[in-house]
Design a protein around this motif. Structure first.
Motif, short mmCIF file in Angstrom:
data_model
loop_
_atom_site.label_atom_id
_atom_site.label_comp_id
_atom_site.label_asym_id
_atom_site.label_seq_id
_atom_site.Cartn_x
_atom_site.Cartn_y
_atom_site.Cartn_z
N GLY B 125 0.77 -1.25 0.00
CA GLY B 125 0.00 0.00 0.00
C GLY B 125 0.79 1.28 0.00
O GLY B 125 0.24 2.36 0.21
N SER B 127 2.29 4.56 -1.42
CA SER B 127 1.77 5.37 -2.52
C SER B 127 2.83 5.59 -3.60
O SER B 127 4.02 5.35 -3.37
N GLU B 128 2.36 6.07 -4.75
CA GLU B 128 3.32 6.35 -5.82
C GLU B 128 4.31 7.44 -5.38
O GLU B 128 5.50 7.36 -5.70
N GLN B 130 5.39 7.90 -2.40
CA GLN B 130 6.36 7.27 -1.50
C GLN B 130 7.39 6.43 -2.28
O GLN B 130 8.58 6.49 -2.02
N TRP B 131 6.87 5.64 -3.24
CA TRP B 131 7.78 4.83 -4.05
C TRP B 131 8.75 5.72 -4.82
O TRP B 131 9.95 5.44 -4.91
N ALA B 159 4.81 1.48 -7.86
CA ALA B 159 3.51 1.69 -7.23
C ALA B 159 2.45 0.83 -7.91
O ALA B 159 1.61 0.21 -7.25
N SER B 163 1.90 -1.98 -5.25
CA SER B 163 0.88 -1.45 -4.35
C SER B 163 -0.50 -1.53 -4.96
O SER B 163 -1.47 -1.01 -4.41
N LYS B 165 -1.72 -0.01 -7.46
CA LYS B 165 -2.27 1.27 -7.88
C LYS B 165 -1.94 1.51 -9.35
O LYS B 165 -0.84 1.17 -9.79
#
Lengths: 409, 268
Positions: B125, B127-128, B130-131, B159, B163, B165
């Motif tokens: 999970g 986020s983009e 964060q990645w 991401a 994750s 997303k």
């Protein structure tokens, strides 16, 4: 919050799935053996168990650089962590594949009267060997349990271990070299290197006082045997009471410097908020950081695994470990009512102030159903563990009171 | 008890035709704790640090008349300067395949310094943003050879693939060209630099991978050397020179592969 319940549920589910398949006559399908993985009690926490050289199968965190975590159940085996189970953590991918202990040299340079290049034999000839039992804990041990989660190696509680280290005090080596006036810190590094020239090398530093305190030592033996290759063969720096990031493996260079070292792994990485709790509100940004240094007080139950079923009213022996950064453990207590009441445990043999301290007590399950057992320790300075995890951006130095859930029937 | 175990291990090893312990200098003191080796996992050789035969060996010599044991310990005692050598298990985790442009970049760039499990085991999970920040750390803090645009593409891929997303790369042009063509290739030196070849290879000595001279020597009589080397560079792999894998370089064009392969075989 009940992480251990989750874990147990997972294990039971895996088992039931296996049973289901067997019952359906599909047992010939290649079921993955339970022994092949270990599931940590947080999201995305299943790890392969793989045997590395000189190691029993351990949880694979990363293959390159090698990073292995010990399954927590091994702590039941005793107060000293077996060499073949001790966790492994490298920072750099270019690690040595072969080391000739006879040819290995430790260089001592910088602000010294006489720069040295010492063989293992030279080190062993500097004086009587000393022994110390000390905990080596990864700064990021238990990172997987911090909330909210942060990037980094997603570790359970097995990235720590307690061993008897044999070697020579760093002080003896520095005395041999003759530390000059103006010395402020020493930098230390080993044989592992980066592959890209642009990557900062793994160099650590600490104050000259710590280097000369007589306890910081250069070890060549671990629990009476050669240090395993992946733990730093043939010599490893031991900094009792400090996090493992300072315990440099394959120690090859020591430099005495007249300033605070500003390399990446001191100035940018391995840092915690610069306040008493080394913590900030979850998810926020810290104003000021400082290098991580000493271990925080922790305690664990090792004789029970979360999810076990226990008989009502049946007194049972409980056992575990506690440690801090060297003040010494003064008390360990357990609670079965969410921390309203605490029952004192008896401390075991004192193997030294930097060692795991065993504790044991007898506990009688008084009520049926799910029971959360908690354990907390206090040291001689009066320091205790926080009830809930303290947060910092690196997920370092986690030391909340541990809870495991059992079922009383 | 300990001695019994030692004997068992020695007996076991003596009668295994491929026993790796018999290869070189070992220290009998350590056999008792070598669970890993006993269970048949990667080969490891333990040298003696101290001169002279160890107590365990002496005990065995006194206690047993078996020629094999005597030979074994005598062997151990003459090979004292052998280094301790390890062989690591192969990497098993692969990057999750994807159609996004960041995937090819990640295959090529991330694997230079670390295995894919570092990515695989991150918390779910993220986020983009964060990645992408994490990939940015690889660029700025660790010197990964990636541009700002590539940081965003790799962040979007991670991401999307890790994750769950969808990729939402904004603010940069869609990726249409292979990496190696973003800058026109002047010569092989640029290719070597742009793809960080020299991080792992040197002309004359083994680094992470084999030296170019060693590779050239192996293929000097092979008429298909150029084709083979071009393919190896494009696809990466392990096993030809050890277990440390070389990342694939799928973005390189055929003429660039040819140019690099020619550079390597030229060192014969």
């Amino acid at each position: 919050m009940n992480l251990h319940d989750e874990k147990n549920k997972l294990q039971r589910r895996q088992f039931l799935q296996g049973m289901g398949l067997a019952a359906a006559g599909l047992a010939f399908a290649p079921l993955r053996s339970q022994a092949d993985t270990e599931t940590l009690a947080f999201g995305n926490g299943t790890r392969e168990l793989i045997a590395y050289p000189q190691k029993r199968p351990l949880m694979l965190v990363t293959a390159r650089p090698p990073h292995l975590e010990m399954p927590f159940a091994v702590f039941k085996e005793g107060v000293l962590t077996p060499n073949d189970a001790f966790f492994v953590r490298y920072h750099m991918p270019n690690i040595p594949a072969s080391i000739d202990a006879g040819l290995h040299r430790l260089k001592v340079s910088g602000l010294v009267d006489k720069p040295l290049s010492l063989s293992l034999k030279d080190l062993q000839g500097l004086g009587d060997p000393v022994e110390i039992v000390a905990v080596n804990q990864c700064s990021g041990n238990s990172r997987g349990f911090v909330s909210p989660r942060v990037f980094g190696a997603q570790l359970g509680n097995g990235s720590m271990g307690n061993a008897r280290w044999t070697g020579i005090p760093l002080k003896k080596v520095l005395e041999q070299a003759g530390v000059q006036a103006g010395a402020k810190q020493v930098t230390v590094r080993g044989l592992d290197h980066a592959v890209l020239p642009a990557t900062p090398e793994f160099v650590k530093a600490f104050d000259i006082d710590l280097a000369l305190n007589g306890e910081t030592m250069i070890a060549w033996a671990m629990n009476g045997a050669d240090i395993p290759f992946l733990n730093g063969y043939p010599i490893k720096l031991i900094v009792p009471g400090y996090f493992g990031t300072y315990w440099v493996k394959h120690l090859s260079e020591i430099e005495v410097i007249g300033h605070d070292f500003d390399g990446f792994f001191m100035k940018t990485a391995y840092r915690v908020p610069d306040n008493d709790c080394q913590c900030i509100p979850a998810g926020s940004n810290p104003d000021k950081m400082r290098p991580i240094t000493q271990l925080k007080i922790r305690s664990f139950i090792t004789s029970l695994r979360g999810g076990e079923s226990l008989a009502l009213g049946n007194p049972m022996a409980l056992q575990g470990i506690a440690f801090d950064s060297g003040a010494g453990i003064s008390a360990v207590e357990i609670s079965d009512d969410g921390g309203q009441h605490w029952q004192a445990a008896t401390l075991g043999e004192d193997l030294g102030k930097y060692s795991f301290r065993e504790w044991r007590t007898t506990w009688k399950p008084q009520s049926k159903g799910k029971v959360a057992l908690q354990v907390r320790a206090r040291n001689r300075l009066g320091e205790e563990q926080p009830a809930a995890g303290l947060w910092n951006p690196g997920g370092y130095a986690h030391n909340a009171i541990e809870t495991i859930s059992v079922f009383v029937v | 008890m300990k001695r019994l175990n030692l004997f068992k291990i020695l007996i076991g090893k003596l009668f295994q035709p491929n026993a790796k312990y018999r290869r070189s200098g070992m220290d009998c003191r350590n056999l008792g704790s070598m669970d890993g080796g006993v269970r048949g996992i990667p080969a490891i050789w333990i040298p003696a640090i101290h001169a002279g035969m160890t107590d365990s060996c002496n005990l065995i010599l006194i206690g047993l008349k078996t020629v094999g044991f005597v030979a074994l310990c005598a062997f151990a005692s003459v090979a004292l300067s052998e280094p301790l050598t390890i062989k690591l298990p192969a990497e098993t985790v692969k990057l999750r395949p994807s159609d996004t442009p960041g995937y090819a970049l990640a295959l090529q760039k991330c694997a230079i310094c670390h295995s894919a499990d570092y990515i695989e085991y991150q918390p779910p999970g993220m986020s983009e943003a964060q990645w992408t920040a994490e990939v940015g750390k690889m660029q700025h803090a660790y010197g990964a050879p990636i541009t700002d645009d590539e940081v965003k593409l790799i962040g979007a891929y991670l991401a999307a693939s890790y994750s769950g997303k969808p990729a939402q790369v904004t603010g940069i042009q869609p990726y249409t060209q292979p990496l190696a063509t973003i800058t026109p290739i002047a010569d092989v030196r640029v290719l070597l630099d742009q793809n960080a070849c020299l991080s792992c290879h040197a002309i004359d000595k083994k680094l992470v991978g084999p030296s170019y001279r060693d590779i050239a020597a192996r293929y000097k009589d092979d008429p298909k050397a150029m084709d083979k080397l071009a393919e190896f560079i494009a696809k990466g792999g392990s096993g030809r020179w050890g277990d440390i894998p070389m990342p694939p370089f799928p973005a390189l064009k055929p003429e660039e592969l040819k140019s690099l392969a020619g550079f390597v075989v030229g060192w014969k």
